[in-house]
Structures are given as structure tokens and as C-alpha cells.
Write an enzyme that holds these catalytic residues in place. Structure first.
Site, PDB file in Angstrom:
ATOM      1  N   GLU A 151      -2.566   9.401   6.765  1.00  0.00           N
ATOM      2  CA  GLU A 151      -3.117   8.604   5.519  1.00  0.00           C
ATOM      3  C   GLU A 151      -2.867   7.265   5.578  1.00  0.00           C
ATOM      4  O   GLU A 151      -1.621   6.814   6.109  1.00  0.00           O
ATOM      5  CB  GLU A 151      -2.491   9.273   4.265  1.00  0.00           C
ATOM      6  N   GLU A 155       0.163   1.769  -1.636  1.00  0.00           N
ATOM      7  CA  GLU A 155       0.409   1.807  -3.062  1.00  0.00           C
ATOM      8  C   GLU A 155      -0.250   0.640  -3.568  1.00  0.00           C
ATOM      9  O   GLU A 155      -0.528  -0.498  -3.410  1.00  0.00           O
ATOM     10  CB  GLU A 155       1.703   1.969  -3.241  1.00  0.00           C
ATOM     11  N   LYS A 224      -0.681   6.628  13.425  1.00  0.00           N
ATOM     12  CA  LYS A 224      -0.166   6.108  12.288  1.00  0.00           C
ATOM     13  C   LYS A 224       1.187   5.346  12.201  1.00  0.00           C
ATOM     14  O   LYS A 224       1.266   4.518  11.591  1.00  0.00           O
ATOM     15  CB  LYS A 224       0.008   7.503  11.226  1.00  0.00           C
ATOM     16  N   PHE A 269      -0.715  -9.847   6.407  1.00  0.00           N
ATOM     17  CA  PHE A 269       0.645  -9.659   6.652  1.00  0.00           C
ATOM     18  C   PHE A 269       1.318 -10.510   7.377  1.00  0.00           C
ATOM     19  O   PHE A 269       2.045 -10.469   8.256  1.00  0.00           O
ATOM     20  CB  PHE A 269       0.605  -8.538   7.487  1.00  0.00           C
ATOM     21  N   ALA A 272       5.298 -14.946   4.540  1.00  0.00           N
ATOM     22  CA  ALA A 272       6.990 -14.908   4.761  1.00  0.00           C
ATOM     23  C   ALA A 272       7.406 -14.775   3.265  1.00  0.00           C
ATOM     24  O   ALA A 272       6.969 -15.074   2.133  1.00  0.00           O
ATOM     25  CB  ALA A 272       7.408 -16.230   5.457  1.00  0.00           C
ATOM     26  N   GLY A 273       9.000 -14.224   3.123  1.00  0.00           N
ATOM     27  CA  GLY A 273       9.748 -14.124   2.087  1.00  0.00           C
ATOM     28  C   GLY A 273      10.649 -13.297   2.407  1.00  0.00           C
ATOM     29  O   GLY A 273      11.394 -13.421   3.207  1.00  0.00           O
ATOM     30  N   GLY A 277       9.467  -3.809   2.025  1.00  0.00           N
ATOM     31  CA  GLY A 277      10.320  -2.594   1.392  1.00  0.00           C
ATOM     32  C   GLY A 277       9.241  -1.508   1.309  1.00  0.00           C
ATOM     33  O   GLY A 277       8.290  -1.471   1.838  1.00  0.00           O
ATOM     34  N   CYS A 280       7.265   3.379   2.676  1.00  0.00           N
ATOM     35  CA  CYS A 280       6.750   3.652   4.028  1.00  0.00           C
ATOM     36  C   CYS A 280       7.317   2.834   5.201  1.00  0.00           C
ATOM     37  O   CYS A 280       7.596   3.168   6.202  1.00  0.00           O
ATOM     38  CB  CYS A 280       5.025   3.612   4.059  1.00  0.00           C
ATOM     39  N   ARG A 347      11.341   1.831  -4.225  1.00  0.00           N
ATOM     40  CA  ARG A 347      11.900   2.365  -3.318  1.00  0.00           C
ATOM     41  C   ARG A 347      12.298   1.244  -2.320  1.00  0.00           C
ATOM     42  O   ARG A 347      11.212   0.683  -1.783  1.00  0.00           O
ATOM     43  CB  ARG A 347      11.397   3.599  -2.833  1.00  0.00           C
TER      44      ARG A 347
HETATM   45  C1  UDX Z   1       2.084   0.490   3.815  1.00  0.00           C
HETATM   46  C2  UDX Z   1       0.899   0.743   4.662  1.00  0.00           C
HETATM   47  O1  UDX Z   1       0.166  -0.829   4.296  1.00  0.00           O
HETATM   48  C3  UDX Z   1      -0.196   1.774   4.568  1.00  0.00           C
HETATM   49  O2  UDX Z   1      -1.201   1.542   5.401  1.00  0.00           O
HETATM   50  C4  UDX Z   1       0.295   3.065   4.685  1.00  0.00           C
HETATM   51  O3  UDX Z   1      -0.364   4.011   4.393  1.00  0.00           O
HETATM   52  C5  UDX Z   1       1.820   2.955   3.728  1.00  0.00           C
HETATM   53  O4  UDX Z   1       2.609   1.998   3.785  1.00  0.00           O
HETATM   54  P1  UDX Z   1       2.446   0.228   1.046  1.00  0.00           P
HETATM   55  O5  UDX Z   1       3.825   0.906   1.406  1.00  0.00           O
HETATM   56  O6  UDX Z   1       1.892   0.613   0.040  1.00  0.00           O
HETATM   57  O7  UDX Z   1       1.693   0.565   2.423  1.00  0.00           O
HETATM   58  O8  UDX Z   1       2.845  -1.509   1.185  1.00  0.00           O
HETATM   59  P2  UDX Z   1       2.234  -2.573   1.892  1.00  0.00           P
HETATM   60  O9  UDX Z   1       0.895  -3.237   1.359  1.00  0.00           O
HETATM   61  O10 UDX Z   1       1.985  -2.469   3.449  1.00  0.00           O
HETATM   62  O11 UDX Z   1       3.388  -3.678   1.837  1.00  0.00           O
HETATM   63  C6  UDX Z   1       4.713  -3.158   2.372  1.00  0.00           C
HETATM   64  C7  UDX Z   1       5.760  -4.466   2.072  1.00  0.00           C
HETATM   65  O12 UDX Z   1       5.438  -5.460   2.866  1.00  0.00           O
HETATM   66  C8  UDX Z   1       5.917  -4.832   0.719  1.00  0.00           C
HETATM   67  O13 UDX Z   1       7.198  -4.952   0.387  1.00  0.00           O
HETATM   68  C9  UDX Z   1       5.171  -6.251   0.920  1.00  0.00           C
HETATM   69  O14 UDX Z   1       5.713  -6.896  -0.049  1.00  0.00           O
HETATM   70  C10 UDX Z   1       5.650  -6.657   2.094  1.00  0.00           C
HETATM   71  N1  UDX Z   1       4.813  -7.673   2.660  1.00  0.00           N
HETATM   72  C11 UDX Z   1       3.336  -7.480   3.020  1.00  0.00           C
HETATM   73  C12 UDX Z   1       5.561  -9.081   3.105  1.00  0.00           C
HETATM   74  O15 UDX Z   1       6.617  -9.158   2.715  1.00  0.00           O
HETATM   75  N2  UDX Z   1       4.585  -9.726   3.727  1.00  0.00           N
HETATM   76  C13 UDX Z   1       3.208  -9.696   3.968  1.00  0.00           C
HETATM   77  O16 UDX Z   1       2.442 -10.618   4.513  1.00  0.00           O
HETATM   78  C14 UDX Z   1       2.414  -8.388   3.575  1.00  0.00           C
END
Ligand code: UDX
Length: 454
Positions: A151, A155, A224, A269, A272-273, A277, A280, A347
Site C-alpha cells: 500500500e 496519511e 514498498k 520531498f 528541508a526542516g 516522522g 511509516c 507517532r
Molecule cells: C509515507 C509514504 O509517503 C507513503 O507512500 C507510504 O504508504 C506510507 O509512508 P506518510 O507516512 O503518510 O506516507 O507521510 P509522508 O507524506 O510520506 O511524510 C512523511 C514525513 O516526511 C512527514 O513527517 C513529513 O513532514 C516529512 N517530509 C515530507 C519532510 O520533512 N520533507 C518533505 O519534503 C516531505
């Protein structure tokens, strides 16, 4: 065809509701009775935009219902999706006890040909273990087969993602398994085709069908894990560049924008920051490192990705310290507790560690989040005046010596910065997600500090 979905969490529930919306009869099972009752009453156990509407529709039409246990759901269904949790163990590996328990329960209730589909994110070769376990515990010699259908839902946009997958990965052992899964996804593929009729692919190709990737079980499992590890790598890469920018007086947001214009890199993606978290990315990254090392592969790259991410909260706190000089006795407003916008999930949220750290330093905190306060409060109870929860960002800012933005909720982009600055003791802003416009913040009277910005 009836479908069973075992485990109604952030993956299982949107998946179950998506399948029922596509017209299948879906039986959902969760071993948490409170959660099951809530779902059966039409209430989502967590915040996921659009999901409650699907839940009510599914229950009303009877296409989605709760089964009392795994045995009952398996007995009725032809295809069983396993969506239970795979939490992290202390050594970073995945705890597969829930998967194993479900495999045993399925084995005992087989009553005909069934396809058992692993949807939870699990280390490569877990599907083989599921097959072995079901083989050992099954009653009689009822036919079954194992498949892997990872999957990719995010979220906060899980419902949208379910209906608009970039790819559908089917790890199968036979044409029987493949055809059954294709049948499950056929209504979704038809829907996608109807939506994309105006954008046909190259001559003769079907861009929708091309999203379906049929592989072996192991390949599907690795797809995955590799996808999540790659996303994590992009984030840690840009965070490393952010540190460089900070030291050199450059601006990482401009670097990222320029990088993203190259289609080989892409803009996503590269924000920066304070780091990634959620349930996943951090956990899957560590599980992949562990299984990779077990299998004898060199996982140094991903270990560095994890290490960079672990340092992000420390970097942010240091930025705050640079601004405030002394932390003890100061009041700080925190904007954003969820690990990302659009969810109430905390989480592995950076906010947890930021809050813990600042409390230890003797800082009084005023916390705000549009959705995640209830979840956060359960882990970090209110303790005035040391720690208070606020109902608006302006309240969180009241009397504070600094504001720290940790989640880029869209509403934080619409704040009236001058009013925010006006209620603060000292208008300092540490933007842990680099989402606010530094010029606008400074014009409103703020001392603005980003991550990797001059
Ligand atoms: C992720 C995957 O994107 C998804 O495909 C998989 O099924 C489950 O894990 P999710 O955990 O919902 O999804 O969050 P995601 O949108 O990927 O963001 C993950 C973390 O990365 C967040 O804390 C977000 O703030 C951080 N992030 C994301 C960054 O710090 N910088 C970015 O450029 C993008």
C-alpha cells in the site's frame, strides 16, 4: 467476490472502504473492540479526510460490515488482505507477531481456495513465512496462495490516494493469484481509465494498465520498502544541504526549488526542516536496514539517512537557543504537533522530541494543533503553567518569547502575522518547516529563523 480486511488502521480502513466503494462486499476485522464499535457506529477512529463519508455509505449499503474475528471473516471471504501493524522492535527490526498471529488464525479457518494478501509493510521474505505458517497450521488441505500487494497511501490523503494510485504492485505466485487480484482492482482501473480518457498514452499503450506491476512476492515486498527508503533519502539529503546552507549563508529553499526543476530529480520531498516522522518512513527505513544487513547487503547509505533525520530536532533546538540565548524560564509557543498536516497522527512526530527537550530545559510551552491535540494530550498531559494546550495559534503565541512551527498546516500560512507578533512577549519565529515567507514575517515585526536559510 467477498473481501476480508484484517486490521482497520491507517492502511486497512481506507483500503476496506475503498474496496466497498468500488462495489465489493467487504468484511473488516480489528481486535480492538472499542475501535470496532466506533467503526460499526459510523465514526472514524482517526482523522482522515473523506473517509467518514465512505464509512457511512459502506455501512448503509451493507457493502462494508464488521466481522467478529479473523476466523469469521476468512470463512466468508475469497481474498483476505492482511493490514495489521508491524511495529518497530528495539533493534530496529519489524515486530511481525501480529502478522504471524493472523496467519495462524487464517490457517485454522480455511474452507476452500483463498488468496491471502500481505498489504502491511513487511521485510522481504515475510510472505514466504506467511505461506509456511498457514501451511503448518491449516486444517485439512484447503487450497490457499499468498500474494503481496503493498500500500502506498499517505496519511491525510489516503482516500484520494486509494482512488488514484501511481502504481498497483501485485506480487503473486501464479496466474490464479494474479487474475484474482486483477479482478479485485478491475473496477478501480476502469474508474481511472474513465478519468484519463482525454490523456491517452503513446500509440497503442494503455497508461492505466501500465500502472499495474506484476512481480514475484519478494520483489513486491522490496518495492514498498525501497519506495519509502528513497523518500526518506530525499528528505535527509535536502536536510544535509540545509545544514551546509546554514553554515555557508545560502538558502536551502532556493537550492531545492532549482534542484526540483530538473525532471530527473523532481520537486517533491525536498522540503528541508525538522525531519520526517510518522508511523511509516522512520520504521520502514530501520526495518529495511536490519533486513538488508541480515541478508549481507551494505546499508551504509540508509544508516546515514536515519542518522541525519535523528539529528534534526537537535538542530532545531539549537536554532531556538541561538535566538533566545537562554532557554530556562522562557515561554515558547508550538504550532503543529501532528507529524505532518492533514492528520491527527503523532507517532514519531518531531514535536514529541521537541516538547520533551524543551520541558527538560525548563521552558514553558503553549501548544497548538488543528487536529492532533487530543492524541498529544494522551501522551503529554496538560500541566499548567509548564505546559498548556491552546485552541488557536494566537493563544499559543500569547506572552511567548518565541514561536516554533513544526507542522505546515495550511492555516498557519494564512495567519495574520502582525496580530500574532502583537500578543507575544518577544516576536521570534523559528520555522521548522520553512513554509512562512521570511520577508512577510520580518515586515510583521518578527525575528525570523528558518532551517537552512540565512
Ligand atoms: C509515507 C509514504 O509517503 C507513503 O507512500 C507510504 O504508504 C506510507 O509512508 P506518510 O507516512 O503518510 O506516507 O507521510 P509522508 O507524506 O510520506 O511524510 C512523511 C514525513 O516526511 C512527514 O513527517 C513529513 O513532514 C516529512 N517530509 C515530507 C519532510 O520533512 N520533507 C518533505 O519534503 C516531505
Amino acid at each position: 467476490m467477498k473481501i476480508a480486511v484484517i486490521g482497520l488502521g491507517h492502511v486497512g480502513l481506507p483500503t476496506a472502504l475503498g474496496f466497498s466503494e468500488l462495489g465489493w462486499e467487504v468484511l473488516g476485522v480489528d481486535d480492538d473492540p472499542h475501535k470496532s464499535r466506533q467503526i460499526a457506529a459510523g465514526r472514524m477512529p482517526f482523522y482522515e479526510p473523506g473517509a467518514e463519508e465512505l464509512l457511512r455509505r459502506g455501512l448503509r449499503s451493507g457493502r462494508f460490515r464488521l466481522a467478529p474475528d479473523v476466523a469469521a471473516a476468512t470463512a466468508e471471504a475469497e481474498v483476505v488482505f492482511v493490514c495489521v501493524g508491524t511495529p518497530q522492535r528495539d533493534d530496529g527490526s519489524a515486530d511481525l507477531s501480529q502478522v504471524e498471529g493472523v496467519a495462524r488464525a487464517i490457517a485454522r479457518s480455511l474452507n476452500g481456495g483463498k488468496l491471502i494478501v500481505e498489504k502491511s509493510t513487511t521485510p522481504v521474505r515475510t510472505a514466504e513465512r506467511i505461506r509456511q505458517t498457514i501451511g503448518r497450521y491449516r486444517n485439512g488441505d484447503h487450497r490457499f496462495e499468498v500474494a503481496v500487494n503493498p500500500e502506498f497511501l499517505r496519511e491525510g490523503s489516503a482516500v484520494y490516494d486509494f482512488f488514484h494510485p501511481h502504481r498497483i504492485v501485485l506480487g503473486v505466485e501464479s496466474s490464479w493469484g494474479r487474475d484474482l487480484l486483477l479482478q479485485v482492482y478491475r473496477p478501480l482501473l476502469d474508474r481511472l481509465r474513465a478519468e484519463t480518457t482525454n490523456t491517452p498514452g503513446a500509440a497503442g499503450s494503455d497508461p492505466v494498465e501500465e500502472r499495474v506491476i506484476v512481480t514475484s512476492l519478494q520483489t513486491a515486498e522490496l518495492i514498498k520498502h525501497a519506495a519509502n527508503a528513497f523518500l526518506a533519502t530525499k528528505i535527509s539529503f535536502i536536510n544535509m544541504v540545509a545544514d551546509l546552507c546554514e553554515a555557508a549563508g545560502a538558502d536551502v529553499t532556493e537550492v531545492a526549488r532549482a534542484l526540483g526543476l530538473d525532471p530527473r530529480i523532481g520537486p517533491a520531498f525536498l522540503q528541508a526542516g525538522v525531519g520526517f516522522g510518522g508511523y511509516c518512513l522512520p520504521k520502514d527505513l530501520r526495518a529495511l536496514i536490519r533486513i538488508g544487513e541480515e541478508l549481507g547487503a551494505d546499508m551504509a547509505l540508509l544508516r546515514a539517512v536515519d542518522a541525519i533525520n535523528r539529528q534534526r530536532v537537535g538542530r532545531l533546538v539549537r536554532r531556538l537557543e541561538q535566538v533566545l540565548w537562554v532557554l530556562r524560564g522562557k515561554t515558547v509557543g508550538i504550532l503543529g504537533l501532528a507529524f505532518k498536516p492533514g492528520t491527527d497522527d503523532i507517532r514519531e512526530a518531531p514535536s514529541l522530541r521537541v516538547v520533551e527537550h524543551l520541558l527538560q530545559e525548563g521552558v514553558a510551552l503553549r501548544l497548538h494543533d488543528p487536529q492532533a491535540v487530543e492524541n498529544f494530550r494522551r501522551v503529554v498531559p496538560e500541566d499548567p503553567p509548564r505546559l498548556v494546550y491552546c485552541t488557536s495559534p494566537y493563544e499559543a503565541a500569547r506572552g511567548a518569547h518565541a514561536l516554533v512551527l513544526l507542522t505546515e498546516w495550511p492555516e498557519y500560512g494564512d495567519l495574520d502575522l502582525a496580530s500574532l507578533a502583537a500578543v507575544m512577549e518577544v516576536p521570534c519565529l523559528v520555522d521548522g518547516r520553512n513554509v512562512l515567507d521570511p520577508a512577510a514575517a520580518r515586515a510583521a515585526g518578527f525575528e525570523y529563523v528558518g532551517m537552512g536559510r540565512p
